[in-house]
Design a protein around this motif. Structure first.
Motif, PDB file in Angstrom:
ATOM      1  N   MET A   1      39.528   8.931   7.378  1.00 44.37           N
ATOM      2  CA  MET A   1      38.956   9.051   6.041  1.00 44.37           C
ATOM      3  C   MET A   1      37.638   9.839   6.105  1.00 44.37           C
ATOM      4  N   GLU A   2      37.539  10.852   5.287  1.00 43.36           N
ATOM      5  CA  GLU A   2      36.304  11.645   5.231  1.00 43.36           C
ATOM      6  C   GLU A   2      35.703  11.541   3.830  1.00 43.36           C
ATOM      7  N   LEU A   3      34.397  11.407   3.788  1.00 46.19           N
ATOM      8  CA  LEU A   3      33.681  11.220   2.534  1.00 46.19           C
ATOM      9  C   LEU A   3      33.963  12.340   1.534  1.00 46.19           C
ATOM     10  N   ARG A   4      34.019  13.568   2.012  1.00 42.43           N
ATOM     11  CA  ARG A   4      34.175  14.695   1.087  1.00 42.43           C
ATOM     12  C   ARG A   4      35.509  14.656   0.329  1.00 42.43           C
ATOM     13  N   GLU A   5      36.485  13.904   0.842  1.00 40.01           N
ATOM     14  CA  GLU A   5      37.776  13.769   0.148  1.00 40.01           C
ATOM     15  C   GLU A   5      37.598  13.088  -1.212  1.00 40.01           C
ATOM     16  N   PHE A   6      36.551  12.297  -1.355  1.00 36.24           N
ATOM     17  CA  PHE A   6      36.359  11.518  -2.577  1.00 36.24           C
ATOM     18  C   PHE A   6      35.492  12.237  -3.615  1.00 36.24           C
ATOM     19  N   PHE A   7      34.741  13.245  -3.174  1.00 37.26           N
ATOM     20  CA  PHE A   7      33.858  13.980  -4.084  1.00 37.26           C
ATOM     21  C   PHE A   7      34.541  15.239  -4.597  1.00 37.26           C
ATOM     22  N   SER A   8      34.157  15.649  -5.791  1.00 34.85           N
ATOM     23  CA  SER A   8      34.592  16.947  -6.303  1.00 34.85           C
ATOM     24  C   SER A   8      33.366  17.615  -6.920  1.00 34.85           C
ATOM     25  N   GLU A   9      33.377  18.936  -6.925  1.00 41.65           N
ATOM     26  CA  GLU A   9      32.202  19.678  -7.405  1.00 41.65           C
ATOM     27  C   GLU A   9      31.849  19.333  -8.852  1.00 41.65           C
ATOM     28  N   ASP A  10      32.852  18.998  -9.670  1.00 37.52           N
ATOM     29  CA  ASP A  10      32.548  18.689 -11.077  1.00 37.52           C
ATOM     30  C   ASP A  10      31.936  17.294 -11.245  1.00 37.52           C
ATOM     31  N   ALA A  11      31.850  16.517 -10.166  1.00 34.60           N
ATOM     32  CA  ALA A  11      31.187  15.208 -10.218  1.00 34.60           C
ATOM     33  C   ALA A  11      29.872  15.250  -9.439  1.00 34.60           C
ATOM     34  N   VAL A  12      29.286  16.461  -9.358  1.00 29.06           N
ATOM     35  CA  VAL A  12      27.997  16.660  -8.697  1.00 29.06           C
ATOM     36  C   VAL A  12      27.055  17.301  -9.715  1.00 29.06           C
ATOM     37  N   LYS A  13      25.923  16.655  -9.955  1.00 36.24           N
ATOM     38  CA  LYS A  13      24.931  17.207 -10.896  1.00 36.24           C
ATOM     39  C   LYS A  13      23.594  17.288 -10.174  1.00 36.24           C
ATOM     40  N   LEU A  14      23.103  18.513 -10.004  1.00 37.52           N
ATOM     41  CA  LEU A  14      21.906  18.729  -9.186  1.00 37.52           C
ATOM     42  C   LEU A  14      20.597  18.656  -9.968  1.00 37.52           C
ATOM     43  N   ASN A  15      20.675  18.555 -11.294  1.00 37.57           N
ATOM     44  CA  ASN A  15      19.463  18.432 -12.093  1.00 37.57           C
ATOM     45  C   ASN A  15      19.627  17.354 -13.152  1.00 37.57           C
ATOM     46  N   LEU A  16      19.559  16.111 -12.711  1.00 33.58           N
ATOM     47  CA  LEU A  16      19.633  15.005 -13.657  1.00 33.58           C
ATOM     48  C   LEU A  16      18.447  15.100 -14.605  1.00 33.58           C
ATOM     49  N   GLU A  17      18.692  14.811 -15.881  1.00 34.66           N
ATOM     50  CA  GLU A  17      17.641  14.952 -16.885  1.00 34.66           C
ATOM     51  C   GLU A  17      16.892  13.660 -17.160  1.00 34.66           C
ATOM     52  N   GLY A  18      17.551  12.520 -16.937  1.00 33.52           N
ATOM     53  CA  GLY A  18      16.963  11.225 -17.271  1.00 33.52           C
ATOM     54  C   GLY A  18      15.690  10.917 -16.508  1.00 33.52           C
ATOM     55  N   ASP A  19      14.811  10.162 -17.164  1.00 36.19           N
ATOM     56  CA  ASP A  19      13.540   9.774 -16.544  1.00 36.19           C
ATOM     57  C   ASP A  19      13.457   8.285 -16.270  1.00 36.19           C
ATOM     58  N   THR A  20      14.525   7.549 -16.610  1.00 35.58           N
ATOM     59  CA  THR A  20      14.548   6.109 -16.349  1.00 35.58           C
ATOM     60  C   THR A  20      15.812   5.766 -15.566  1.00 35.58           C
ATOM     61  N   LYS A  21      15.799   4.590 -14.983  1.00 28.07           N
ATOM     62  CA  LYS A  21      16.958   4.099 -14.230  1.00 28.07           C
ATOM     63  C   LYS A  21      18.206   4.103 -15.120  1.00 28.07           C
ATOM     64  N   ASP A  22      18.057   3.581 -16.357  1.00 26.45           N
ATOM     65  CA  ASP A  22      19.198   3.515 -17.279  1.00 26.45           C
ATOM     66  C   ASP A  22      19.728   4.904 -17.616  1.00 26.45           C
ATOM     67  N   ASP A  23      18.815   5.847 -17.880  1.00 27.83           N
ATOM     68  CA  ASP A  23      19.245   7.217 -18.211  1.00 27.83           C
ATOM     69  C   ASP A  23      20.030   7.835 -17.060  1.00 27.83           C
ATOM     70  N   VAL A  24      19.539   7.651 -15.851  1.00 28.40           N
ATOM     71  CA  VAL A  24      20.196   8.216 -14.677  1.00 28.40           C
ATOM     72  C   VAL A  24      21.575   7.587 -14.488  1.00 28.40           C
ATOM     73  N   LEU A  25      21.677   6.274 -14.635  1.00 30.38           N
ATOM     74  CA  LEU A  25      22.978   5.611 -14.507  1.00 30.38           C
ATOM     75  C   LEU A  25      23.968   6.170 -15.527  1.00 30.38           C
ATOM     76  N   LYS A  26      23.513   6.369 -16.760  1.00 32.81           N
ATOM     77  CA  LYS A  26      24.397   6.912 -17.805  1.00 32.81           C
ATOM     78  C   LYS A  26      24.852   8.331 -17.466  1.00 32.81           C
ATOM     79  N   GLU A  27      23.944   9.137 -16.937  1.00 34.66           N
ATOM     80  CA  GLU A  27      24.313  10.511 -16.547  1.00 34.66           C
ATOM     81  C   GLU A  27      25.331  10.521 -15.410  1.00 34.66           C
ATOM     82  N   LEU A  28      25.133   9.638 -14.453  1.00 34.02           N
ATOM     83  CA  LEU A  28      26.076   9.548 -13.331  1.00 34.02           C
ATOM     84  C   LEU A  28      27.455   9.109 -13.832  1.00 34.02           C
ATOM     85  N   ILE A  29      27.469   8.115 -14.706  1.00 32.94           N
ATOM     86  CA  ILE A  29      28.736   7.631 -15.274  1.00 32.94           C
ATOM     87  C   ILE A  29      29.446   8.754 -16.017  1.00 32.94           C
TER      88      ILE A  29
END
Length: 150
Positions: A1-29
């Motif tokens: 099992m390799e970690l990269r098998e589970f990731f895809s480029e469209d589920a990677v965001k390099l500039n999260l906009e949120g400034d709070t824990k809740d905002d970041v969680l929502k962006e990740l979701i």
């Protein structure tokens, strides 16, 4: 099992906009592209998990994770916030890198804990935080996972 098998480029965001824990969680979701009701349920589950203790493991890294019926297989996402967010991490420093893991309650392949472990192992490599900061596109994130062989 390799970690990269589970990731895809469209589920990677390099500039999260949120400034709070809740905002970041929502962006990740949002990177998982679920319907609104599922996103709301998942947010509540992740908040409940964070209330037990922060998933901020130190060195600018957090691994929010939970099991939820809103997914039918293990799903992961990665987000980066260069300036960092107060995530109540164990080292009390801001968090820049977020690895979201969501798995169904009953998972035949039982990959939830191994994936969590591999992300933690990857995160402990001395050059990883610096390398994650220097990435400019999702493909480079995938290349780093490949290079590290996780």
């Amino acid at each position: 099992m390799e970690l990269r098998e589970f990731f895809s480029e469209d589920a990677v965001k390099l500039n999260l906009e949120g400034d709070t824990k809740d905002d970041v969680l929502k962006e990740l979701i949002a990177l998982l592209k679920l319907d609104d009701k599922s996103e709301g349920m998942l947010f509540k589950m992740l908040k409940r998990r964070e209330n037990l203790g922060s998933t901020g493991i130190g060195r600018g890294i957090a691994i929010p994770h939970c099991r939820s019926l809103v997914v039918n297989k293990l799903r992961v996402a990665f987000g980066r916030k260069p300036n960092g967010v107060d995530f109540k991490a164990i080292d009390e420093k801001p968090v820049n890198f977020f690895f979201l893991i969501v798995a169904p309650p009953l998972e035949v392949s039982n990959q939830y804990l191994p994936v969590l472990g591999k992300i933690a192992q990857f995160s402990k490599e001395p050059d990883v935080p610096t390398r994650l900061l220097s990435i400019s596109e999702p493909r480079e994130f995938m290349d780093l996972l490949r290079e590290k062989g996780v």
